[in-house]
Design an enzyme around this catalytic site. Structure first.
Site, PDB file in Angstrom:
ATOM      1  N   SER A  72       0.724  -1.199   0.067  1.00  0.00           N
ATOM      2  CA  SER A  72       0.033   0.054   0.143  1.00  0.00           C
ATOM      3  C   SER A  72       0.712   1.381   0.094  1.00  0.00           C
ATOM      4  O   SER A  72       0.289   2.378  -0.070  1.00  0.00           O
ATOM      5  CB  SER A  72      -0.994   0.093   1.280  1.00  0.00           C
ATOM      6  OG  SER A  72      -1.977  -0.596   0.823  1.00  0.00           O
ATOM      7  N   LYS A  75      -0.235   3.720  -2.728  1.00  0.00           N
ATOM      8  CA  LYS A  75      -1.080   4.698  -2.680  1.00  0.00           C
ATOM      9  C   LYS A  75      -0.562   6.203  -2.462  1.00  0.00           C
ATOM     10  O   LYS A  75      -1.237   7.260  -2.891  1.00  0.00           O
ATOM     11  CB  LYS A  75      -2.089   4.256  -1.615  1.00  0.00           C
ATOM     12  CG  LYS A  75      -3.011   3.320  -1.570  1.00  0.00           C
ATOM     13  CD  LYS A  75      -3.831   2.982  -0.460  1.00  0.00           C
ATOM     14  CE  LYS A  75      -4.740   1.871  -0.671  1.00  0.00           C
ATOM     15  NZ  LYS A  75      -3.935   0.449  -0.275  1.00  0.00           N
ATOM     16  N   SER A 132      -6.341   3.000   4.290  1.00  0.00           N
ATOM     17  CA  SER A 132      -5.754   2.415   3.131  1.00  0.00           C
ATOM     18  C   SER A 132      -6.805   1.582   2.220  1.00  0.00           C
ATOM     19  O   SER A 132      -6.567   0.515   2.090  1.00  0.00           O
ATOM     20  CB  SER A 132      -4.694   1.516   3.749  1.00  0.00           C
ATOM     21  OG  SER A 132      -3.753   1.305   2.665  1.00  0.00           O
TER      22      SER A 132
END
Length: 489
Positions: A72, A75, A132
């Protein structure tokens, strides 16, 4: 005949002993091979790098240029793309992002919006930073790029424009994809560019909780509010990557960014990052010689275009010794007055906010360096709190947390010894007030101890794991609060 029977039974016993010995040898060898394989797998995931963002100098590098899966951390680039379009006037915080069937079908972690529902971009940004949310990442990607596949190509093109030489993106969330790779150096480049190019939007990375539709979610980045000067930025986890973290700290004119990849658990990752930040801050400069790069202006054909607002289906840390050194004190049982330590009113009067510390047992290391070395040397499978492509950390709904959980780690941090219980409790309350959320996970206690002809009352915080106790004491000392670490084993 008796002699023959004795010889016969003796031979059978000897055969059984030999068989047991052979089985034990095979099992020992199998275990050794398994441990070796796990250690090798962990080593292949691990990387760490720290950089002085004032000067651009690399302060620590351990496999920082080797390819790793970002999870993640991806992101961060999704957010960069959104921030760039906001600054270009093509998006705003109030822009409605609609959810397609593809976005709504993404696996957790997610907000869980249905097909056709919309979310404001500002809420989408906060959901990406704190929770997230994978479904939100996909929806943002489709809104900007028309499809997540096309958006991923634009992300990779942007990475090259920013100087991220080895990064390849295949999706907007970081969900498992064998070809989605990056390096610690590339992620630090992105972290600095987010701060250089979008200082106003970067402030959102400080968000500790996000509320949406009656639920409140905590940021997965547990260093926020615990280490002075930490202002972000992103965690990540999939099974292929281990536990990742990019962090930024500004303190006393110094500015350090660091990345840790491949942590065995979130706790060991956080402990390694804490040590890396402290070590790097000691070597960092207060003089700014690195000039922030201007925002790269993409070529016209590379700039993402905003499609119609109808759902679009996606296409088929060398680790130095931290100073001052903090030894683990041992408690002499005959010193302590019989009876259980008393929880301070400072604990009884505050709400439970966190999960207990459940770090694995081991010998009591003497310094932060020793603790970190021990943590990194341990092998094993990552916590089963996160499935492949699932959530990064165990989810917590702040409003719905279970009350009354008490941290149960065997280490304590002592901040003083006083002539009365009241003085000890007042000291604990004063420390809590000065340290904001640093000690929110732990239980303040007073413990009577005989000192010759009188009784003193120790003021302590209980429930720590090994690395957490030592890093917390370092942080207290940076605030001019004297302390030491002790083990109750």
């Amino acid at each position: 005949m008796a002699r023959n029977f004795t010889r016969h039974t003796g031979k059978k016993a000897s055969d059984r002993t030999s068989l047991y010995s052979a089985v034990l040898t095979v099992l020992t060898l199998a275990c050794a091979i398994l441990v070796s394989d796990v250690q090798a797998a962990n080593a292949e995931k691990h990387a760490a790098m720290a950089m002085d963002a004032n000067t651009g100098k690399v302060l620590h590098n351990s496999s920082g240029d080797e390819l790793r899966h970002p999870a993640s951390l991806t992101k961060m680039m999704t957010l960069y793309m959104a921030f760039e379009l906001i600054e270009a006037g093509k998006l705003s915080y109030g822009t409605k992002i609609r959810f397609s069937a593809q976005a709504a079908s993404q696996p957790p972690s997610k907000l869980g919006l249905d097909v056709g529902e919309s979310i404001r971009l500002i809420d989408a940004i906060k959901a990406l930073i704190t929770k997230s949310a994978n479904d939100v990442a996909c929806a943002v990607a489709e809104h900007i790029g028309g499809s997540e596949t096309r958006f991923a190509r634009l992300m990779t093109e942007k990475a090259r424009a920013l100087g991220m030489k080895r990064t390849v993106f295949k999706n907007a969330s970081g969900l498992p994809n064998e070809d989605q790779v990056t390096t610690a150096r590339d992620m630090l480049t992105l972290a600095m560019r987010l701060q250089d190019d979008f200082p106003k939007h970067y402030e959102l990375f400080k968000t500790q909780t996000f509320s949406y539709r009656g639920k409140t979610y905590r940021n997965h980045n547990r260093l926020l509010g615990k280490i002075r000067g930490v202002d972000g930025i992103k965690t990540g986890y999939i099974r292929a990557s281990g536990f990742n973290l990019v962090s930024s700290v500004k303190r006393d004119g110094k500015y350090v960014v660091a990345a840790v990849f491949g942590g065995r658990t979130s706790k060991t990752r956080n402990a390694e990052m804490t040590s890396l930040l402290y070590k790097s801050l000691k070597r960092a400069s207060t003089h700014q010689t690195r000039k922030p790069m201007l925002v790269a202006t993409p070529k016209p054909m590379m700039r993402p275009s905003i499609p119609p607002r109808r759902p679009v289906l996606a296409e088929p840390i060398e680790v130095g010794r931290a100073e001052p050194q903090i030894a683990i004190a041992r408690v002499r049982p005959n010193d302590v007055v019989q009876g259980r330590p008393t929880p301070s009113p400072a604990y009884a009067n505050r709400p439970s906010q966190h999960q207990p510390t459940n770090e694995p047992p081991g010998r009591a290391p003497g310094t932060l360096q020793d603790q970190l070395a021990l943590l990194l040397a341990r092998s094993g499978v990552v916590d089963d709190t996160s499935g492949e492509g699932s959530r990064e950390e165990p989810e917590q709904n702040v409003r719905g947390q279970v009350q009354g959980r008490v941290p149960n780690g065997p280490y304590q941090v002592q901040v003083g010894a006083f002539g009365s219980r009241q003085e000890a409790e007042q000291s604990l309350e004063a420390v809590i007030r000065r340290t904001n959320r640093l000690l929110a996970d732990y239980v303040p206690i007073t413990e009577p101890v005989n000192n010759g002809s009188r009784t003193l009352y120790r003021a302590r915080f209980a429930g720590f794991g090994q690395a957490a106790a030592t890093s917390t004491c370092h942080e207290l000392r940076s605030l001019q609060i004297d302390c030491f670490v002790t083990s109750q084993r």
